[in-house]
Design a protein around this motif. Structure first.
Motif, mmCIF file in Angstrom:
data_model
loop_
_atom_site.group_PDB
_atom_site.id
_atom_site.type_symbol
_atom_site.label_atom_id
_atom_site.label_comp_id
_atom_site.label_asym_id
_atom_site.label_seq_id
_atom_site.Cartn_x
_atom_site.Cartn_y
_atom_site.Cartn_z
ATOM 1 N N GLY A 11 59.401 44.861 37.337
ATOM 2 C CA GLY A 11 58.983 43.652 36.741
ATOM 3 C C GLY A 11 57.597 43.329 37.087
ATOM 4 N N PHE A 12 57.272 42.183 36.575
ATOM 5 C CA PHE A 12 55.772 41.563 36.845
ATOM 6 C C PHE A 12 56.072 39.961 36.975
ATOM 7 C CE2 PHE A 12 54.924 45.598 34.620
ATOM 8 C CZ PHE A 12 54.075 46.126 35.407
ATOM 9 N N ASP A 13 55.076 39.505 37.934
ATOM 10 C CA ASP A 13 55.264 38.182 38.310
ATOM 11 C C ASP A 13 53.710 37.661 38.330
ATOM 12 O OD1 ASP A 13 57.958 37.306 39.618
ATOM 13 O OD2 ASP A 13 57.409 39.323 40.410
ATOM 14 N N PHE A 14 53.535 36.475 37.816
ATOM 15 C CA PHE A 14 52.176 35.636 37.746
ATOM 16 C C PHE A 14 52.455 34.159 38.409
ATOM 17 C CE2 PHE A 14 49.484 32.532 35.908
ATOM 18 C CZ PHE A 14 48.111 32.888 36.376
ATOM 19 N N SER A 15 51.593 33.902 39.168
ATOM 20 C CA SER A 15 51.720 32.573 40.036
ATOM 21 C C SER A 15 50.250 32.086 40.322
ATOM 22 C CB SER A 15 52.503 32.945 41.417
ATOM 23 O OG SER A 15 51.800 33.736 42.175
ATOM 24 N N GLN A 16 50.285 30.560 40.155
ATOM 25 C CA GLN A 16 49.013 29.634 40.389
ATOM 26 C C GLN A 16 49.635 28.680 40.888
ATOM 27 O OE1 GLN A 16 46.308 29.427 37.065
ATOM 28 N NE2 GLN A 16 44.628 29.246 38.714
ATOM 29 N N ASP A 17 49.100 28.110 41.956
ATOM 30 C CA ASP A 17 49.381 26.898 42.533
ATOM 31 C C ASP A 17 50.740 26.837 42.827
ATOM 32 O OD1 ASP A 17 46.664 25.828 42.383
ATOM 33 O OD2 ASP A 17 46.916 25.251 40.543
ATOM 34 N N ILE A 18 51.514 25.941 42.436
ATOM 35 C CA ILE A 18 53.150 25.823 42.627
ATOM 36 C C ILE A 18 53.862 26.369 41.395
ATOM 37 C CG2 ILE A 18 52.637 23.543 43.902
ATOM 38 C CD1 ILE A 18 53.888 22.194 41.435
ATOM 39 N N PHE A 19 53.132 27.073 40.382
ATOM 40 C CA PHE A 19 53.917 27.384 39.088
ATOM 41 C C PHE A 19 53.942 29.015 39.169
ATOM 42 C CE2 PHE A 19 51.543 23.538 37.947
ATOM 43 C CZ PHE A 19 52.605 22.886 37.599
ATOM 44 N N TYR A 20 55.165 29.573 38.625
ATOM 45 C CA TYR A 20 54.918 30.916 38.604
ATOM 46 C C TYR A 20 56.047 31.320 37.395
ATOM 47 C CZ TYR A 20 60.022 30.192 40.338
ATOM 48 O OH TYR A 20 61.163 29.852 40.580
ATOM 49 N N VAL A 21 55.761 32.550 36.622
ATOM 50 C CA VAL A 21 56.641 33.154 35.746
ATOM 51 C C VAL A 21 56.713 34.462 35.829
ATOM 52 C CG1 VAL A 21 55.715 31.422 33.784
ATOM 53 C CG2 VAL A 21 54.454 33.361 33.995
ATOM 54 N N GLY A 22 57.768 35.118 35.147
ATOM 55 C CA GLY A 22 57.720 36.451 35.431
ATOM 56 C C GLY A 22 58.636 37.293 34.548
ATOM 57 N N THR A 23 58.734 38.379 34.677
ATOM 58 C CA THR A 23 59.683 39.267 33.722
ATOM 59 C C THR A 23 60.568 40.542 34.550
ATOM 60 O OG1 THR A 23 60.284 40.461 31.951
ATOM 61 C CG2 THR A 23 57.987 40.891 32.944
ATOM 62 N N TRP A 24 61.628 40.729 34.307
ATOM 63 C CA TRP A 24 62.294 42.030 35.139
ATOM 64 C C TRP A 24 63.213 42.569 34.118
ATOM 65 C CZ3 TRP A 24 67.331 43.395 36.309
ATOM 66 C CH2 TRP A 24 67.324 44.018 37.448
ATOM 67 N N ALA A 25 63.374 43.933 34.395
ATOM 68 C CA ALA A 25 64.308 44.739 33.398
ATOM 69 C C ALA A 25 64.974 45.952 34.098
ATOM 70 C CB ALA A 25 63.563 45.317 32.278
ATOM 71 N N SER A 26 66.076 46.093 33.786
ATOM 72 C CA SER A 26 66.901 47.383 34.198
ATOM 73 C C SER A 26 67.837 47.996 33.176
ATOM 74 C CB SER A 26 67.678 46.739 35.275
ATOM 75 O OG SER A 26 68.619 47.792 36.015
ATOM 76 N N ASN A 27 68.098 49.031 33.423
ATOM 77 C CA ASN A 27 69.349 49.560 32.309
ATOM 78 C C ASN A 27 70.531 49.263 32.758
ATOM 79 O OD1 ASN A 27 68.616 51.667 34.783
ATOM 80 N ND2 ASN A 27 70.667 52.326 34.100
ATOM 81 N N VAL A 28 71.480 48.933 31.815
ATOM 82 C CA VAL A 28 72.797 48.644 32.207
ATOM 83 C C VAL A 28 73.784 49.314 31.195
ATOM 84 C CG1 VAL A 28 72.153 45.986 32.711
ATOM 85 C CG2 VAL A 28 72.718 46.801 30.375
ATOM 86 N N ASP A 29 74.915 49.295 31.538
ATOM 87 C CA ASP A 29 75.929 49.804 31.006
ATOM 88 C C ASP A 29 77.145 49.164 31.111
ATOM 89 O OD1 ASP A 29 77.855 51.567 29.697
ATOM 90 O OD2 ASP A 29 77.652 53.207 30.936
#
Length: 218
Positions: A50-68
């Motif tokens: 995944g990837f994360d972006f943060s600035q001051d008190i704010f953050y956003v991100g994404t994460w992925a995985s294979n599932v079954d």
């Protein structure tokens, strides 16, 4: 349906908000993907990142995985989007408020997507012991989940932690726990973790298990 947190097995920790924008990433290979004590990859290998972006008190991100899930749609991917605000009180206690949107793009005929809203507190004591607790609310599936963790840095490169989580409402109100150790070397993190739960009749994916993960921060 039973799903996951941002990074399975990662203990909650105090958040210090950066003054400037930061971008970070991670990638991991695990013997399987376990979330809240249940295998999400049908006991097979899992690749995540995944990837994360943060600035001051704010953050956003994404994460992925294979599932079954062995479902009719042959769902094979989980994609999470999350965001929130995090900082510290004056006494060093960290706070965190946010949301996670869990998406399953390949689940055509099944509505597996859902959102959790969460709030958490965390702190690090003078002896190096870190404590954290998060509460998650899923309004769609009407569940409430409590996640607690404790971690201790034995050295700069080796640490141990334990987690205890429970559905206070929904999903038969089951409890799960983990005990793990993480060692950092040559730019990699090696995590060995035992998972257990008190699920009745959950089949092989709910059995106690040991998971090994190799991860790298980007």
């Amino acid at each position: 349906m039973i799903r996951k947190l941002l990074l399975a097995g990662v203990a909650a920790m105090a958040v210090s908000a950066p003054a400037v924008a930061e971008v970070s990433g991670n990638v991991a290979l695990s013997t399987e993907y376990v979330w809240r004590g249940i295998s999400q990859s049908n006991e097979d290998l899992a690749v995540s990142g995944g990837f994360d972006f943060s600035q001051d008190i704010f953050y956003v991100g994404t994460w992925a995985s294979n599932v079954d899930f062995e479902d009719p749609d042959d769902t094979n991917l989980e994609l999470d989007l999350y965001g929130g605000v995090a900082s510290e009180f004056g006494n060093g206690v960290g706070w965190d408020l946010g949301f996670i949107y869990y998406m399953y793009p390949s689940a055509d005929s099944s509505d597996l997507d859902f959102v959790e809203l969460y709030g958490g507190l965390s702190t690090e004591l003078e002896n190096g012991l870190a404590l954290g607790g998060y509460l998650y609310w899923d309004p769609d599936n009407e569940t409430v989940y409590l996640d607690t963790s404790a971690g201790f840095a034995v050295t700069d490169s080796f640490g141990v932690d334990a987690t205890l989580g429970a559905y206070l409402d929904g999903f038969d109100e089951y409890t799960n726990w983990s005990l793990g150790a993480t060692y950092s070397a040559v730019g990699l993190d090696f995590d060995l973790r035992y998972w257990g739960n008190d699920v009745d009749g959950g089949g092989d994916i709910a059995d106690d298990r040991i998971v090994f993960t190799i991860a790298k921060s980007l």
